[in-house]
Design a protein around this motif. Structure first.
Motif, mmCIF file in Angstrom:
data_model
loop_
_atom_site.group_PDB
_atom_site.id
_atom_site.type_symbol
_atom_site.label_atom_id
_atom_site.label_comp_id
_atom_site.label_asym_id
_atom_site.label_seq_id
_atom_site.Cartn_x
_atom_site.Cartn_y
_atom_site.Cartn_z
ATOM 1 N N PRO A 4 1.005 -1.261 -0.354
ATOM 2 C CA PRO A 4 0.509 0.221 0.206
ATOM 3 C C PRO A 4 0.874 1.233 -0.107
ATOM 4 O O PRO A 4 2.048 0.742 0.828
ATOM 5 C CB PRO A 4 -0.864 -0.300 1.311
ATOM 6 C CG PRO A 4 -0.001 -1.167 2.024
ATOM 7 C CD PRO A 4 0.347 -1.691 1.285
ATOM 8 N N PRO A 5 0.384 1.834 -0.782
ATOM 9 C CA PRO A 5 0.917 3.056 -0.677
ATOM 10 C C PRO A 5 1.169 4.214 0.598
ATOM 11 O O PRO A 5 0.526 4.290 1.552
ATOM 12 C CB PRO A 5 0.638 4.428 -2.295
ATOM 13 C CG PRO A 5 -1.139 3.682 -2.224
ATOM 14 C CD PRO A 5 -0.385 2.204 -1.309
ATOM 15 N N LEU A 11 5.234 7.746 6.957
ATOM 16 C CA LEU A 11 6.157 7.249 7.562
ATOM 17 C C LEU A 11 7.004 7.134 8.956
ATOM 18 O O LEU A 11 7.085 6.458 9.813
ATOM 19 C CB LEU A 11 7.309 6.509 6.431
ATOM 20 C CG LEU A 11 8.529 5.691 7.061
ATOM 21 C CD1 LEU A 11 7.454 3.801 7.545
ATOM 22 C CD2 LEU A 11 9.356 5.434 6.253
ATOM 23 N N ILE A 12 7.323 8.303 8.904
ATOM 24 C CA ILE A 12 8.567 8.800 10.207
ATOM 25 C C ILE A 12 6.854 9.050 11.195
ATOM 26 O O ILE A 12 7.771 8.928 12.318
ATOM 27 C CB ILE A 12 8.783 10.108 9.912
ATOM 28 C CG1 ILE A 12 10.031 10.149 8.641
ATOM 29 C CG2 ILE A 12 9.560 11.048 11.085
ATOM 30 C CD1 ILE A 12 11.005 9.242 8.896
ATOM 31 N N ALA A 69 8.649 0.521 -0.753
ATOM 32 C CA ALA A 69 9.063 -0.061 0.580
ATOM 33 C C ALA A 69 10.300 -0.760 -0.147
ATOM 34 O O ALA A 69 11.387 -0.516 0.944
ATOM 35 C CB ALA A 69 7.982 -0.746 0.250
ATOM 36 N N ASP A 70 10.543 -1.249 -0.980
ATOM 37 C CA ASP A 70 12.039 -1.909 -1.103
ATOM 38 C C ASP A 70 12.981 -0.137 -1.347
ATOM 39 O O ASP A 70 14.575 -1.099 -0.578
ATOM 40 C CB ASP A 70 12.155 -2.293 -2.256
ATOM 41 C CG ASP A 70 10.693 -3.489 -2.656
ATOM 42 O OD1 ASP A 70 11.051 -4.126 -1.966
ATOM 43 O OD2 ASP A 70 10.882 -3.440 -4.389
ATOM 44 N N LEU A 108 5.177 -0.653 6.285
ATOM 45 C CA LEU A 108 4.864 -0.627 5.335
ATOM 46 C C LEU A 108 4.388 -1.892 4.389
ATOM 47 O O LEU A 108 3.860 -2.276 3.704
ATOM 48 C CB LEU A 108 5.896 -0.735 4.488
ATOM 49 C CG LEU A 108 6.786 0.695 3.979
ATOM 50 C CD1 LEU A 108 8.462 0.126 3.748
ATOM 51 C CD2 LEU A 108 6.278 1.614 3.806
ATOM 52 N N ASP A 109 3.679 -2.442 5.836
ATOM 53 C CA ASP A 109 2.854 -3.641 5.636
ATOM 54 C C ASP A 109 3.578 -5.125 4.644
ATOM 55 O O ASP A 109 3.238 -5.787 3.856
ATOM 56 C CB ASP A 109 1.397 -3.623 5.120
ATOM 57 C CG ASP A 109 0.193 -5.216 5.304
ATOM 58 O OD1 ASP A 109 0.646 -5.890 6.054
ATOM 59 O OD2 ASP A 109 -0.487 -4.736 4.475
#
Length: 116
Positions: A4-5, A11-12, A69-70, A108-109
């Motif tokens: 998922p975006p 994220l932070i 994610a990567d 990020l699941d």
């Protein structure tokens, strides 16, 4: 696998929730990745460097940019490798990066189980 975006800022913020304000105090009015991490962070330089590396690795143009994610995990892995070989690194810094990586995987699941 498609994840998922999520935005850099999300994220932070999620990492702050996962690790706590001691590790990632946030300056919510910040407009750049380094100043997003408050000056009272336990590992201030490392936390700010990590934020900047993730931001740059993803080619972010602003804090609301989507991240991959990567690319994010690659940036964390490269930083961990650099730290591991630095004469000034200590175990607490390594734990911090490992905790960041684990929390990032959760946020990020990402399924870390091998496909069968």
């Amino acid at each position: 696998m498609e994840h998922p975006p999520i935005t850099f800022r999300t994220l932070i913020y999620g990492l702050c929730d996962a690790l706590g304000e001691v590790h990632l105090p946030l300056e919510r009015q910040a407009t750049d990745p380094a100043s997003l991490i408050g000056s009272s962070a336990l590992h201030l330089n490392l936390a700010r460097d990590t934020a900047c590396r993730i931001y740059k690795a993803n080619g972010c143009r602003h804090l609301g940019s989507l991240i991959d994610a990567d690319l994010t995990l690659d940036a964390l892995g490269q930083l961990r490798n650099t730290l591991e070989h630095a004469s000034t690194c200590d175990i607490d810094q390594m734990r911090f990066i490992d905790d960041l990586a684990g929390a990032t995987v959760n946020l990020l699941d990402i399924n870390t189980e091998p496909a069968t």
